[in-house]
Scaffold this motif. Sequence first.
Motif, PDB file in Angstrom:
ATOM      1  N   ARG A 145       6.337  19.336   0.089  1.00  0.00           N
ATOM      2  CA  ARG A 145       6.598  19.885   1.416  1.00  0.00           C
ATOM      3  C   ARG A 145       8.079  20.123   1.675  1.00  0.00           C
ATOM      4  N   GLY A 146       8.833  20.423   0.641  1.00  0.00           N
ATOM      5  CA  GLY A 146      10.173  20.953   0.841  1.00  0.00           C
ATOM      6  C   GLY A 146      11.348  20.071   0.523  1.00  0.00           C
ATOM      7  N   GLU A 199      15.568  18.779   3.043  1.00  0.00           N
ATOM      8  CA  GLU A 199      15.800  19.565   4.262  1.00  0.00           C
ATOM      9  C   GLU A 199      14.546  19.755   5.107  1.00  0.00           C
ATOM     10  N   ALA A 200      13.422  19.960   4.477  1.00  0.00           N
ATOM     11  CA  ALA A 200      12.228  20.374   5.213  1.00  0.00           C
ATOM     12  C   ALA A 200      11.221  19.264   5.481  1.00  0.00           C
ATOM     13  N   PHE A 201      11.319  18.149   4.764  1.00  0.00           N
ATOM     14  CA  PHE A 201      10.228  17.176   4.838  1.00  0.00           C
ATOM     15  C   PHE A 201      10.106  16.472   6.186  1.00  0.00           C
ATOM     16  N   LYS A 202      11.207  15.949   6.714  1.00  0.00           N
ATOM     17  CA  LYS A 202      11.109  15.227   7.994  1.00  0.00           C
ATOM     18  C   LYS A 202      10.592  16.118   9.121  1.00  0.00           C
ATOM     19  N   PRO A 203      11.124  17.340   9.289  1.00  0.00           N
ATOM     20  CA  PRO A 203      10.546  18.202  10.335  1.00  0.00           C
ATOM     21  C   PRO A 203       9.064  18.499  10.103  1.00  0.00           C
ATOM     22  N   PHE A 204       8.695  18.696   8.831  1.00  0.00           N
ATOM     23  CA  PHE A 204       7.279  18.929   8.518  1.00  0.00           C
ATOM     24  C   PHE A 204       6.446  17.731   8.931  1.00  0.00           C
TER      25      PHE A 204
END
Length: 146
Positions: free
Chosen positions: A85-86, A89-94
């Motif tokens: 899932r990224g 950079e992208a995991f926490k927002p996801f």
Amino acid sequence: MSETFTKGMARNIYFGGSVFFFLVFLGLTYHTEQTFPERSNESEITEAVVRGKAVWENNNCIGCHSLLGEGAYFAPELGNVFVRRGGDEAFKPFLHAWMKAQPLGAPGRRAMPQFNLSEQEVDDMAEFLKWTSKIDTNNWPPNKEG
């Protein structure tokens, strides 16, 4: 050599084989113990990782998900979800968006309950899943989507 198989020969094969395989077992155990610290990623355990594991356990996530192949197979494997899932950079927002959106209510699809986790708990869970993704698992799970 004798044409018959005697009790003494059978005993020697039994004890010799037992000793041989016991020594192989000890050697493999020693090797595992020597490589475990570098494979387990234990040097990167932080307070957030510990709190994230507590969130994981307190909400019985393993009752539906598997983590590094251990647990239930009702929901996806999460050992590599950080990478899937990224990454950084992208995991926490996801993860924040995913946890807030539950249950999705998609017909014919398994539903994840709403756990009403705090922002801190989701951040800690993200750190725990990030940590697990860096454990050397000999390429487990075998496919990217878990």
